[in-house]
Design a protein around this motif. Structure first.
Motif, PDB file in Angstrom:
ATOM      1  N   SER B  81      -8.872  55.762  29.689  1.00 44.11           N
ATOM      2  CA  SER B  81     -10.195  55.659  30.760  1.00 44.11           C
ATOM      3  C   SER B  81     -10.931  54.696  30.436  1.00 44.11           C
ATOM      4  O   SER B  81     -11.998  54.162  31.199  1.00 44.11           O
ATOM      5  CB  SER B  81     -10.998  56.774  30.566  1.00 44.11           C
ATOM      6  OG  SER B  81      -9.999  57.767  30.411  1.00 44.11           O
ATOM      7  N   GLU B 109      -7.867  63.275  29.549  1.00 50.15           N
ATOM      8  CA  GLU B 109      -8.013  63.027  31.032  1.00 50.15           C
ATOM      9  C   GLU B 109      -6.615  62.926  31.242  1.00 50.15           C
ATOM     10  O   GLU B 109      -5.660  62.174  30.802  1.00 50.15           O
ATOM     11  CB  GLU B 109      -8.846  61.721  31.425  1.00 50.15           C
ATOM     12  CG  GLU B 109      -8.910  61.490  33.001  1.00 50.15           C
ATOM     13  CD  GLU B 109      -9.517  60.243  33.263  1.00 50.15           C
ATOM     14  OE1 GLU B 109     -10.179  59.746  32.359  1.00 50.15           O
ATOM     15  OE2 GLU B 109      -9.441  59.775  34.306  1.00 50.15           O
ATOM     16  N   SER B 310      -7.722  63.908  39.296  1.00 51.70           N
ATOM     17  CA  SER B 310      -7.917  63.540  37.937  1.00 51.70           C
ATOM     18  C   SER B 310      -8.216  65.015  37.188  1.00 51.70           C
ATOM     19  O   SER B 310      -9.076  65.666  37.542  1.00 51.70           O
ATOM     20  CB  SER B 310      -9.060  62.681  37.510  1.00 51.70           C
ATOM     21  OG  SER B 310      -8.625  61.368  37.791  1.00 51.70           O
ATOM     22  N   TYR B 312      -9.440  67.089  33.926  1.00 47.63           N
ATOM     23  CA  TYR B 312      -9.831  66.997  32.472  1.00 47.63           C
ATOM     24  C   TYR B 312      -9.748  68.293  31.931  1.00 47.63           C
ATOM     25  O   TYR B 312      -9.997  69.329  32.418  1.00 47.63           O
ATOM     26  CB  TYR B 312     -11.312  66.787  32.886  1.00 47.63           C
ATOM     27  CG  TYR B 312     -11.788  65.217  33.693  1.00 47.63           C
ATOM     28  CD1 TYR B 312     -11.926  64.400  32.968  1.00 47.63           C
ATOM     29  CD2 TYR B 312     -11.568  65.141  34.901  1.00 47.63           C
ATOM     30  CE1 TYR B 312     -12.158  62.985  33.389  1.00 47.63           C
ATOM     31  CE2 TYR B 312     -12.012  63.910  35.564  1.00 47.63           C
ATOM     32  CZ  TYR B 312     -11.794  62.727  34.695  1.00 47.63           C
ATOM     33  OH  TYR B 312     -12.381  61.647  35.370  1.00 47.63           O
TER      34      TYR B 312
END
Lengths: 388, 388, 388
Positions: B81, B109, B310, B312
């Motif tokens: 990231s 992530e 995405s 998480y």
């Protein structure tokens, strides 16, 4: 002979023994004692039984489920965001119908923030600088928005500057309270509340049991529709003593209390919810704790896969639905405790009247001699202090 | 004559009747009885009144509103990231200032997941396979991530494989705990707590009523600033007995308890909040229930309108602010119950002393004859067992 | 002499005084009195002590933390959205493991809504129109979706039309309940509950203290695994008396109650959680308050920076985990109150028996003369009404 004696003893168990009384023909003490008796009986009947319902077992461990649903649309028109429509899916946070909910009434959007370098907001004290040395590279700005890059940015040469930071840029600008959601006071909230008293296995809901569909077209009104579970937001704040539009700019917190006070001896239908509304972020005088706002970010990715976001600072009214209640039902234990301890108080009256009769009144010695039947009749024996 | 008799009867109602007592000049029983009296009076005054405040009506149904606000920025730097800034809008979940809140301290992530076909994670036991027959087409993998396609994928020929699934691909990889949010222990939480005791109509807040703006620049400290509502996260975990950075990797749960113990007889200002901090996910020994994490997905659409997301996995500390309290105020009913039932206990003392005097001491028979004035004086009659 | 008198008085304080009794050899009243005594003793021992544990101090202010975690995947296949995989990050709202959580079981997606002009939904009564004049320009449609533009749109000339609105277009279509999440009943919920009784400083968890990792592979079963904290959703609804698939279409609300009833005199291990499951959105008969749904929007931006969104109407089951409990531990105050007030009730028995003996039985006058030792022996004096 032994058997006979034993039988006699057992039989004598069934003799009734009653205390021997001395009659004192004294009207003063007599009247006083009857008054004490009457007031204790009055206290037991009037206060303990009628007012406090001391004959009931109480259940205050109410179990409650609250489901809320809001209806209505609102509209904003700002230069940054243009004309926007707000439905419950937008202005209610969280959207899933909780007992604690937040209704957006005003907002500040900072669109298209990207991670990068820009000047810290001049509102952040620790981000102000005169020269590059004030901005230590790699250090986070306290109460700020990012990591200092080591440079001090000035608008013009003479003005004080702010440190350059790495963070979501551009940073949020100062708030001009202008983006009010119109019509938000006409939004309605539908409150479903299901309660249960586990001790008595008693369940009820604040929604009337009816199949009449038009029932849920009502609006709550203390006098006209006390069982209507649908409330206009403007009415709620008005009942709490505040104007919705005054609260809308900087937000606030409203408590909606549903009070269930159920006398289960009277039956199922005599258990009603009562609604009270209070503003919670203001206690006594005008303190620094008023208002309500928080920030929320919506994340996007552009076609190159880079993240950017819209930062929203939401101002609004937080509604907190609190359910409170107690149920009471006749039970022998609290009745016995109430009656028993009330009767025991009569002992205090007897003690008081005895003291007056034996030690304060002038012919007390004569009464003492009659009351206490001593083994030897000595003067000391007759004193009898503190007989209780 | 009848009227006279009636009047006499009514007047005799106002005569005072007092019990006749036998004086037993026995010091043993006398001392014992006085000791019992003294201990009961001592119990009533000392324990019931001073220690337990038995003269007060209690309200334990505290109503409470908690609003929280976090301040501070945090930064992460990972290979996937890159350098990321975290503000309260990102690391506080939910963002709207609830009493139960979660602060992200570590995350994993899995960017750019798309619906499609890929190998199931080797962590999922039911997704392991040797051959295609182990993967039944159209069946969901138990505790897995998707629908089996019917194929078994192998990295190389000899290694055991995993079933190919239809789901969000690629699946989450194994966690290497590395993406810790730096500076998270310096984040501050501002807790606003408004309480109300409905029985006494008493309201208070944990924020001092002041117009001094610098008050809210404080940090809570038991001794220096007991009325400061702003807490450093690192201090909270330290007070609970744990190091913030130790908890940060796998998360945990911290309870912040605000205790209000209000003696309303002493006045408004004598009602203070007390804060205690406990770790909640560890009870006695090291159990399997420690840590705290959950998954959250952010959805995006590409220019073709296809969804991707995405995923998480957030590790962090969950703070649970619990408000607890009771208020007491003088009331006649509990006072009467406490005094009355205490006095009634004296009856137990009388019974005990009577038993000793009449049946255990050697001249008990003589006392029995004097105490019980029988109709016929037979020996059996004098036994008088269990007079109570 | 004075010192002597004083010493005598002090010594006489240690004399024991016992009430003088009249023995009435009346078997009727004697048996009645013993029966009253026995029933009061039985009430104190049996009811107050054994059944209600009146010797215990109670703590009902249980403090509780609930953390939930769901596991399992689900799949939907609709014409609009295609084949979709649902993990806990999607079907649990909110995702952070709260005590109140919502599991999506059915949904209606309205994809690609944009702000613009379109026809109001024909479901909205205030949006129906016959001609342009029915749609006042700039006015919000009550319970509708946007601002009226002033035009009335007709599908064909004869049909009634709906107003054109400015809002998120196209508006949500009517719901056909078809997009059910398959396999949702096999999803499991892992409930961690930590409790604390502040009065007794007692803490416990519903998870056994074990290091056996296979323990958490269990499924709750009242008889086989009563200490298993993992529940299948289908089992939960079945225990509440409803079929999961029947609830899935329109949603519902299920209460999971964890009851802690702890007798702390028996020790730490004798304090167990008990689970009960009830459906909460249905009270007595089939009412209008059943079902559970809400709307949620996901926002996207296209490459031109224009916002569009997908509106989801989620139907599902809301689980509300409520923790309730009380703990009891021996304490002298409630014991004294229970015993004392029970004994005081014997006074009622004495009063009753006295009344029968003195006023109802035929030789009452003789007893009255013996019981009340008057100053002057007049007939009126012997009446002695209401001696109490």
């Amino acid at each position: 002979m032994a058997a006979n004696g034993c039988k006699g003893r057992l039989l004598s168990l069934l003799d009734y023994r009653t205390e021997k009384y001395i009659v004192a023909k004294n009207k003063t003490v007599g009247v006083l004692y009857r008054l004490i008796q009457l007031s204790i009986i009055g206290y037991i009947i009037g206060w303990v039984f009628l007012s406090k319902k001391g004959y009931q077992e109480k259940d205050e461990a109410i179990q409650s489920t609250v489901i809320t649903k809001l209806k209505g649309v609102s509209v904003t028109n700002t230069t940054e965001s243009g004309l926007l429509m707000w439905g419950p899916e937008d202005y209610v946070i969280p959207p899933q119908g909780e007992a604690v909910l937040f209704v957006v009434t005003n907002f500040l959007e900072t669109p298209n923030q990207k991670l990068g370098y820009c000047a810290e907001s001049p509102k952040v004290l620790d981000g102000l600088c005169q020269q590059d040395g004030d901005c230590e590279e790699g250090k986070l700005v306290v109460s700020g928005h990012g990591l200092m890059s080591g440079r001090c940015l000035h608008r013009d040469e003479n003005a004080p500057g702010t440190c350059e930071i790495f963070g979501w840029c551009p940073v949020e600008r100062k708030f001009k309270p202008q983006s009010l959601l119109t019509n938000a006071e006409n939004v309605t909230i539908y409150i479903k509340n299901f309660i249960h008293f586990p001790k008595f296995k008693f369940s009820k809901s604040n929604i009337l049991e009816t199949t009449d569909v038009s029932y849920l077209k009502c609006r709550y009104d203390e006098k006209l529709h006390p069982y209507c579970p649908i409330f206009r937001l403007g009415d709620i704040t008005a009942r709490a003593g505040y104007n919705f539009n005054d609260m809308a700019t900087f937000g606030g917190s409203i408590g909606i209390q549903i009070q269930w006070d159920c006398d289960l001896d009277k039956g199922y239908s005599e258990c009603h919810p009562q609604y009270t509304f209070t503003r919670q972020d203001i206690t006594a005088s005008n303190t620094i704790a008023t208002g309500f706002n928080f920030r929320h970010a919506r994340y996007f990715k552009n076609s190159a896969g880079e993240s950017y976001r819209s930062l929203y600072k939401f101002y609004g009214v937080r509604f907190n639905i609190m359910v409170n209640g107690k149920a009471g039902m006749f039970n022998i234990v609290p009745t016995a405790i109430s009656v028993g301890s009330g009767l025991a108080l009569m002992g205090v009256g007897v003690f008081l009247c005895d003291m007056i009769l034996l030690y304060i009144l002038k012919n007390g010695t004569a009464y003492r001699q009659r009351k206490f039947e001593g083994s030897q009749q000595t003067p000391e024996n007759q004193s009898g202090i503190l007989v209780l």
